[in-house]
Write a protein that holds these residues in place. Structure first.
Motif, PDB file in Angstrom:
ATOM      1  N   LEU A   1       0.832  -1.211   0.000  1.00  0.00           N
ATOM      2  CA  LEU A   1       0.000   0.000   0.000  1.00  0.00           C
ATOM      3  C   LEU A   1       0.862   1.254   0.000  1.00  0.00           C
ATOM      4  N   ILE A   2       1.960   1.236   0.742  1.00  0.00           N
ATOM      5  CA  ILE A   2       2.864   2.397   0.758  1.00  0.00           C
ATOM      6  C   ILE A   2       3.451   2.636  -0.627  1.00  0.00           C
ATOM      7  N   ALA A   3       3.858   1.558  -1.275  1.00  0.00           N
ATOM      8  CA  ALA A   3       4.418   1.682  -2.621  1.00  0.00           C
ATOM      9  C   ALA A   3       3.377   2.231  -3.593  1.00  0.00           C
ATOM     10  N   LYS A   4       2.135   1.786  -3.444  1.00  0.00           N
ATOM     11  CA  LYS A   4       1.073   2.258  -4.337  1.00  0.00           C
ATOM     12  C   LYS A   4       0.755   3.722  -4.098  1.00  0.00           C
ATOM     13  N   SER A   5       0.823   4.145  -2.807  1.00  0.00           N
ATOM     14  CA  SER A   5       0.529   5.549  -2.493  1.00  0.00           C
ATOM     15  C   SER A   5       1.557   6.481  -3.111  1.00  0.00           C
ATOM     16  N   ARG A   6       2.782   5.993  -3.304  1.00  0.00           N
ATOM     17  CA  ARG A   6       3.855   6.811  -3.865  1.00  0.00           C
ATOM     18  C   ARG A   6       3.798   6.879  -5.386  1.00  0.00           C
ATOM     19  N   SER A   7       3.019   5.962  -5.977  1.00  0.00           N
ATOM     20  CA  SER A   7       2.971   5.932  -7.440  1.00  0.00           C
ATOM     21  C   SER A   7       1.652   6.469  -7.971  1.00  0.00           C
ATOM     22  N   ILE A   8       0.582   5.745  -7.810  1.00  0.00           N
ATOM     23  CA  ILE A   8      -0.699   6.159  -8.407  1.00  0.00           C
ATOM     24  C   ILE A   8      -1.702   6.623  -7.362  1.00  0.00           C
ATOM     25  N   GLY A   9      -1.348   6.540  -6.071  1.00  0.00           N
ATOM     26  CA  GLY A   9      -2.246   6.990  -5.021  1.00  0.00           C
ATOM     27  C   GLY A   9      -3.187   5.889  -4.553  1.00  0.00           C
ATOM     28  N   LEU A  10      -3.856   6.144  -3.396  1.00  0.00           N
ATOM     29  CA  LEU A  10      -4.738   5.170  -2.789  1.00  0.00           C
ATOM     30  C   LEU A  10      -6.179   5.650  -2.777  1.00  0.00           C
TER      31      LEU A  10
END
Length: 593
Positions: free
Chosen positions: A569-578
């Motif tokens: 989830l942290i990695a996703k928040s840094r790329s396309i957002g949550l």
């Protein structure tokens, strides 16, 4: 007999079997606490590391890593195939093995009748063998026959050991002894120890011949080989025709004795005649076998490779012998896994293994076996007699014949080496294509080879591996601790987790399940190959700590899942957002952390 063996029967067979009885009847066990111990029958050792658990109905060697249930032990110790081992275990319990029929419903009465018929057949053949042995000593011709055996250099001890007998010249000597009733006479005809002409007259099939009883892998007499005493009498060797208990293409003369003489057979030598096998054994070469009047079949090769890693085919050096060797090689190629080897040895004119061992002795002959021609050399030497690599056309025809043979080789490493040898012969011709072939050969998955004897491979103790190990050894944990359910993290994507979930589901649904039953249920499972390494490693957990370790390991697995979910989830928040839901989930995970 056609049809699959029902799974319920296999499970019931294992459930009613005491592995201690099965192992102790073959390897003497000693009580050691709640388990039993012995020196391992599968590798040489001085102090016992082979353990049998009556509670788990499972054996394990901490030295070489061998393990399994009662069925596995019979397969490995008696060197039987799966179905043969089931039949052996069923016979131990006086049970007949049922078969599933797609069209015909299972008939217990008919099955029992067939079982009884087979037992009667084996009993009759054993009586025939005893009859021939008796005639060797007591017939009027016995002195002539014994003199012949002495002239061939066979000792009385060897003749007795191989149960060699004599078929009298009378037309109905055996018939008068074993075929006293019409039913017995017909059974003798069915088993081809008697024959019947068009007029209905019955007489002995073998007459005035040395008799060699042929025993199957389980030691039962299934047929006979008869050798003439005088070259003018007829065919040198006369073998029993095939019957309902005798199939030439899947039996080898001498293999049963070779297996009984040594626990591990380092080498098997294939010779042409019974007398060669017997003569070699007199010189303590106890690993020779002979095919039964037929060429060496794929079934023969498979049978030998199950018992040894090295086969030496010893043939006459004439055209017929080399043709037979080529057919044997073709049959063997798909079965040659890495670590297995086949060699070819061609005898000088007028020689056979019997005369050779008497002329040069055991040591020199065994040296010749060791230095026999490798399959690779035999293959290319033969090909080069037919193809001239001095021309483009010759290279093309060589490749056209060689590649299909090489491509069916079972072992990827052997296949790669053979393709490399072919590349050398072809020179620069199409070298790039051959390199692509080699790459393809390396990339082709091969069926798992049996684990090598020696120190087991070490594995790190991941939570998934530990839970699998604990569940296999203690299946009752799944029912005792139902909340410890790996299915709760199905989507974790951890290696081995799908199998762990399947294993847990099986254990939680069974009653009175033990290690032996779990092992048997998953014998053909794709993950089973990984169990070989997993079970071979010693991960000691005290009995009073099993449940504690099981629960704590599951907690570690959950923690591992949560950490992975958090990082994703942290990695996703840094790329396309949550999404809002994902943000809430991440916040909860971080608070737990």
């Amino acid at each position: 007999m056609a049809g699959r063996i029902p799974r319920d029967f296999i499970d019931d067979l294992i459930a009613r079997t005491d592995i201690v009885d099965i192992v102790d009847s073959r390897v003497k066990l000693k009580k050691a606490g709640k388990n039993y111990q012995a020196c391992c029958p599968f590798h040489n050792e001085k102090s016992p590391s082979f353990t049998v658990s009556a509670e788990k109905q499972f054996y394990h060697c901490f030295g070489c890593g061998e393990h399994g249930n009662a069925l596995s032990f019979i397969m490995e110790f008696d060197r039987l195939e799966f179905v043969e081992a089931i039949e052996e275990l069923a016979a131990h319990h006086s049970l007949d093995v049922p078969r599933e029929q797609t069209n015909t419903p299972f008939n217990p009465q008919a099955s029992q009748e067939k079982k009884q018929q087979r037992e009667n057949d084996y009993e009759l053949m054993e009586k025939a063998a005893k009859f021939f042995q008796h005639q060797l000593k007591h017939h009027a011709n016995s002195s002539k026959v014994i003199d012949y055996l002495k002239d061939r250099g066979l000792s009385g001890e060897i003749v007795k050991s191989w149960e060699i007998g004599y078929a009298p010249p009378e037309w109905q000597a055996l018939a008068d002894t074993l075929g006293a009733t019409p039913e017995k006479a017909q059974q003798c005809v069915d088993l081809k120890i008697m024959t019947q002409n068009d007029n209905g007259k019955r007489y002995d099939f073998f007459r005035d011949r040395l008799m060699f009883p042929i025993r199957d892998k389980r030691g039962r007499v299934i047929g006979f080989g008869g050798r003439v005493l005088d070259a003018e009498q007829g065919p040198k060797y006369l073998n029993s025709p095939e019957t309902r208990i005798f199939f030439k293409g899947s039996e080898l003369y001498g293999l049963h004795r070779a297996r009984n003489m040594q626990r591990h057979i380092d080498r098997i030598v294939v010779v042409e005649g019974y007398m060669d096998v017997v003569a070699l054994s007199q010189f303590e070469i106890n690993y020779a076998v002979a095919s039964l009047g037929t060429s060496t079949t794929p079934e023969h090769v498979q049978l030998m490779l199950r018992n040894t890693d090295e086969i030496v085919c010893c043939y006459d050096g004439d055209k017929a012998g080399r043709s037979a060797a080529w057919r044997t090689m073709e049959n063997a190629l798909p079965l040659l896994k890495d670590g297995k080897q086949m060699k070819f040895m061609f005898l000088p004119d007028g020689e056979d293994p019997d005369t050779m061992v008497r002329k040069i002795g055991k040591t020199a002959l065994e040296t010749l076996f060791s230095e026999a021609m490798p399959l690779s050399k035999f293959l290319f030497d033969n090909l080069l007699t037919r193809h001239n690599v001095g021309s483009i056309e010759g290279k093309a025809s060589l490749r056209a014949e060689a590649e299909p043979l090489i491509n069916i080789v079972g072992g990827n490493i052997q296949k790669e080496i053979l393709l490399g040898e072919l590349s050398k012969l072809l020179g620069d011709y199409d070298r790039h294509q051959l390199e692509r072939d080699i790459t393809k050969a390396n990339a082709t998955p091969n069926r798992m080879l049996p684990p090598k004897r020696g120190a087991p491979q070490k594995l790190s103790q991941t939570p998934v591996r530990m839970l699998i190990r604990l569940l296999i050894e203690h299946p009752s944990l799944a029912q005792a601790l139902p909340k410890v359910n790996p299915a709760a993290i199905t989507d974790a994507g951890l290696p081995g987790l799908p199998f762990l979930i399947e294993l847990h589901q099986f254990c939680s649904q069974q009653t009175n399940v033990n290690t032996a039953l779990v092992f048997e249920y998953f014998r053909e499972h794709p993950f089973a190959q990984h169990l070989q390494t997993l079970l071979a490693q010693e991960w000691l957990v005290k009995d009073d700590e099993i449940q504690t370790v099981y629960v704590s390991t599951f907690k570690r697995l959950i923690d591992q899942f949560l950490v992975g979910q958090t990082e994703a989830l942290i990695a996703k928040s840094r790329s396309i957002g949550l999404s809002d839901e994902e943000k809430t989930t991440l916040k909860k995970l971080l608070m737990k952390k």
